[in-house]
Motif scaffolding. Structure first.
Motif, short mmCIF file in Angstrom:
data_model
loop_
_atom_site.label_atom_id
_atom_site.label_comp_id
_atom_site.label_asym_id
_atom_site.label_seq_id
_atom_site.Cartn_x
_atom_site.Cartn_y
_atom_site.Cartn_z
N GLN A 189 0.95 -1.10 0.05
CA GLN A 189 -0.08 0.07 -0.17
C GLN A 189 0.97 1.29 0.12
N HIS A 190 2.17 1.15 -0.05
CA HIS A 190 3.22 2.21 0.21
C HIS A 190 4.31 2.16 -0.73
N PRO A 191 3.89 2.13 -2.15
CA PRO A 191 5.04 1.89 -2.93
C PRO A 191 6.17 3.09 -2.84
N GLU A 192 5.77 4.26 -2.23
CA GLU A 192 7.03 5.19 -2.05
C GLU A 192 8.18 4.74 -0.80
N TRP A 193 7.54 3.80 0.03
CA TRP A 193 8.68 3.41 0.69
C TRP A 193 9.86 2.62 0.26
N GLN A 194 9.66 2.15 -1.09
CA GLN A 194 10.94 1.64 -1.91
C GLN A 194 11.91 2.42 -1.76
N THR A 195 11.71 3.83 -1.66
CA THR A 195 13.05 4.40 -1.78
C THR A 195 12.85 5.63 -0.63
N GLN A 196 12.30 5.58 0.26
CA GLN A 196 12.05 6.46 1.32
C GLN A 196 12.66 5.88 2.63
N ILE A 218 13.27 5.59 14.29
CA ILE A 218 12.62 4.67 14.94
C ILE A 218 11.09 5.42 15.18
N ALA A 219 11.05 6.54 15.71
CA ALA A 219 9.69 6.99 15.83
C ALA A 219 8.98 7.25 14.35
N GLY A 220 9.56 7.64 13.45
CA GLY A 220 9.05 7.49 12.19
C GLY A 220 8.28 6.33 11.84
N ILE A 221 9.22 5.22 11.95
CA ILE A 221 8.83 3.86 11.90
C ILE A 221 7.62 3.33 12.48
N ILE A 222 7.61 3.68 13.83
CA ILE A 222 6.55 3.29 14.59
C ILE A 222 5.17 4.08 14.44
N PRO A 274 13.40 5.76 6.61
CA PRO A 274 14.07 4.43 6.91
C PRO A 274 13.47 3.10 6.36
N PHE A 275 12.25 3.67 5.51
CA PHE A 275 11.61 2.14 5.17
C PHE A 275 12.41 1.54 3.97
N ALA A 276 13.01 2.05 3.35
CA ALA A 276 13.84 1.42 2.24
C ALA A 276 14.75 0.48 2.71
N SER A 277 15.52 0.69 3.89
CA SER A 277 16.61 -0.11 4.27
C SER A 277 15.75 -1.25 5.10
N LEU A 278 14.55 -0.86 5.77
CA LEU A 278 13.87 -2.03 6.42
C LEU A 278 13.51 -3.16 5.24
N LEU A 279 12.99 -2.58 4.28
CA LEU A 279 12.58 -3.52 3.31
C LEU A 279 13.56 -4.32 2.86
N ARG A 280 14.63 -3.84 2.74
CA ARG A 280 16.00 -4.76 2.15
C ARG A 280 16.33 -5.55 3.47
N GLY A 281 15.95 -5.26 4.39
CA GLY A 281 16.21 -6.38 5.73
C GLY A 281 17.46 -5.80 6.60
N ASP A 282 17.79 -4.43 6.16
CA ASP A 282 18.99 -3.68 6.59
C ASP A 282 18.72 -2.91 7.90
N VAL A 283 18.51 -3.52 9.02
CA VAL A 283 18.05 -2.97 10.14
C VAL A 283 19.05 -2.05 10.58
N ALA A 284 20.37 -2.23 10.57
CA ALA A 284 21.38 -1.47 11.14
C ALA A 284 21.26 0.15 10.34
#
Lengths: 340, 340
Positions: free
Chosen positions: B98-105, B127-131, B107-117
């Motif tokens: 539902q959020h295609p913009e997260w692929q490049t935005q 963190i607050a933004g993700i929450i 901290p979502f982009a990193s999370l979607l790549r599994g790159d938590v660090a």
């Protein structure tokens, strides 16, 4: 004889154990002596019987027996003015020497002349302004002491009683009755949370952590190395109308099964409480007793009850008539004790 | 013979009464079997003995025996990342379509790549933004269900346990022990309040109304006639650092006498708790057990403990060494039950 002595000894032991145990009494004691045996009392007692009957579909585990009570007009009198306003008026007088500008600035000028009606003319906005000016600027512990000191000497203008003697005897009995049946009782009031907490445990048996109310912000800081929470003149939360379910969720985190109110400020709390699944009860205390307390509802600017009266029937909410359902209004004078 | 029969009957009656009564057991049962008999355990037990001894100067009435516990790192593991972040990551994945913009935005982009660090590199702001993006937009009841469903299947990346199996066995024992001694136990966590409430009662014995945490705003509204509380993407309160005493005051309304934390985020809570009058105890759980859990303190960006270690000694706070003071870390696998 030996056996007989042992037997008698063991009878005494049984007696001692029974005294220590919660053995059922053989003499039934009415837990609600100030409630007449009318439809309101019957609805409440039937509800409590239903949710405490294990093995039935209506059974509610004790942890979920959350009961919420409005305070002003539901647990104690709110006429001729909110107790909080009486407190604020006395605080305005006490603080006036430090605020010469209040002599000409409304609503303070009216309050200092003793003209509460004119001060109230500004509505909730005026009240909020008075609250902010008189409730902030101290630490939380200083404020609690101010409240307790004030309650020790302040008296209701009509009855001359301490305000903590203006609580409703039938509601005190009801709180005890519900707790004896495994309910956890909470206050959910539009009034200031820190104006209630210093005395609700002693008067209602409701500890500070079970009091939800309106609040101003606080700030943690060190004063000469000692940590304090300073009360700031900034609104934090108004626990009234649609704010009541929000406050309930924030503090309690689950939906109550029983709600008591007396005004349209409690409408959403009753709606939220009675819309969930399973057994639920909403109750409105109707002030219809001009002789023993006050009679007011649709036209009152304090504790207005209009929509609630219209919709109670279709929503299945119980309306308590103070005149017909309550045998007594206040506790006997002899039971009033020191306020701190 | 008659007396003898009655006597035997009454012995049976005494036995039945004893079984129903809370008769003191003759066999002492260790209430803290997972705590080694070191200075930490001794300090805690001595404190509890002191405040429960009626008639002494250290006695504290049950109503004032308020004990507060941080959650992440104090009651359950917070490494390799806060559980709330694992939840948010899974929510980001679930909501990503539902959020295609997260692929490049970020901290979502990193999370979607599994790159938590990399996602964490933005610090608390990220963190607050993700929450906010993953915790808002539902009703409170929908959110509680999402949390319960997630906990039922999510597993800790290192141990493969459900997260509710990553709670500390010695702390479970301690919570029970304190409650058995009349304490009321509260969680005071920087984590989201509604992420804890759906399971704290079952896992810790701490009901939702005794959970304090960070929160977003909610709004009461009617949806097709049914009232709901909608979770808004607006911060309400951060219950961390100097916010913890503020949250304690808002929810509990009195100062605790016992506080447990594990990081500098708990410093002010411990300072506030231990600065009042009468007996008080502050305890820090020190993560020094790399073999059985994790070892981290001054340099960690999760649960950093630096000032707390420096000042614990002069402030009289007890430091619990997970390595030396705890016989076990987690509950035995066999006791882990379904998560809802």
């Amino acid at each position: 004889m030996t056996n007989r002595r042992v037997f008698l000894g063991s009878v005494a032991a049984v007696g001692a154990l029974l005294a220590g145990c919660a053995a059922p009494s053989t003499r039934p004691v009415d837990p609600l002596p100030s409630w007449n045996d009318g439809p309101a009392r019957q609805s409440i007692v039937a509800f409590v019987a239903k949710v405490t009957q294990e093995g039935t579909t209506g059974y509610v585990p004790p942890a979920e027996r959350i009961a919420v009570f409005d305070n002003d007009g539901t647990l104690w009198s709110e006429q001729p003015a909110y107790v909080q306003l009486a407190f604020a008026l006395d605080r305005v007088k006490a603080l006036a020497p430090q605020h010469p500008e209040w002599q000409t600035q409304e609503p303070f000028a009216s309050l200092l002349r003793g003209d509460v009606a004119s001060a109230l003319a500004g509505g909730e906005q005026a009240i909020a302004g008075i609250i902010m000016a008189t409730h902030a600027g101290t630490t939380t512990e200083e404020f609690a002491k101010i409240v307790k000191d004030w309650l020790a000497t302040a008296r209701h203008p009509m009855t001359g009683r301490p305000y903590t003697g203006m609580v409703y005897q039938p509601m005190l009995e009801l709180l005890d009755y519900l707790r004896a049946n495994g309910f956890k009782t909470f206050i959910v009031s539009g009034g200031g949370i820190e104006l209630m907490r210093p005395w609700t445990e002693r008067v209602y048996g409701i500890p500070p952590e079970q009091v939800v109310g309106s609040s101003i912000r606080t700030k943690y800081e060190l004063r000469e190395g000692e940590p304090v929470l300073v009360r700031l003149p900034e609104l934090d939360f108004i626990d009234d109308k649609a704010g009541k379910p929000v406050g309930i969720n924030q503090h309690i985190g689950r939906r109550p099964i029983l709600a008591f109110g007396n005004s349209d400020g409690d409408f959403e709390m009753l709606e939220w409480t009675t819309s969930g699944e399973g057994p639920r009860l909403g109750v409105i205390v109707h002030h219809d007793d001009a002789a023993r307390e006050y009679a007011y509802d649709r036209k009152s600017h304090i504790g207005r009850l209009d929509r609630g009266l219209d919709e109670a029937g279709t929503r299945g909410w119980v309306v308590v008539s103070m005149k017909n359902d309550w045998r007594a209004i206040y506790p006997p004078s002899t039971t009033l004790h020191a306020t701190h």
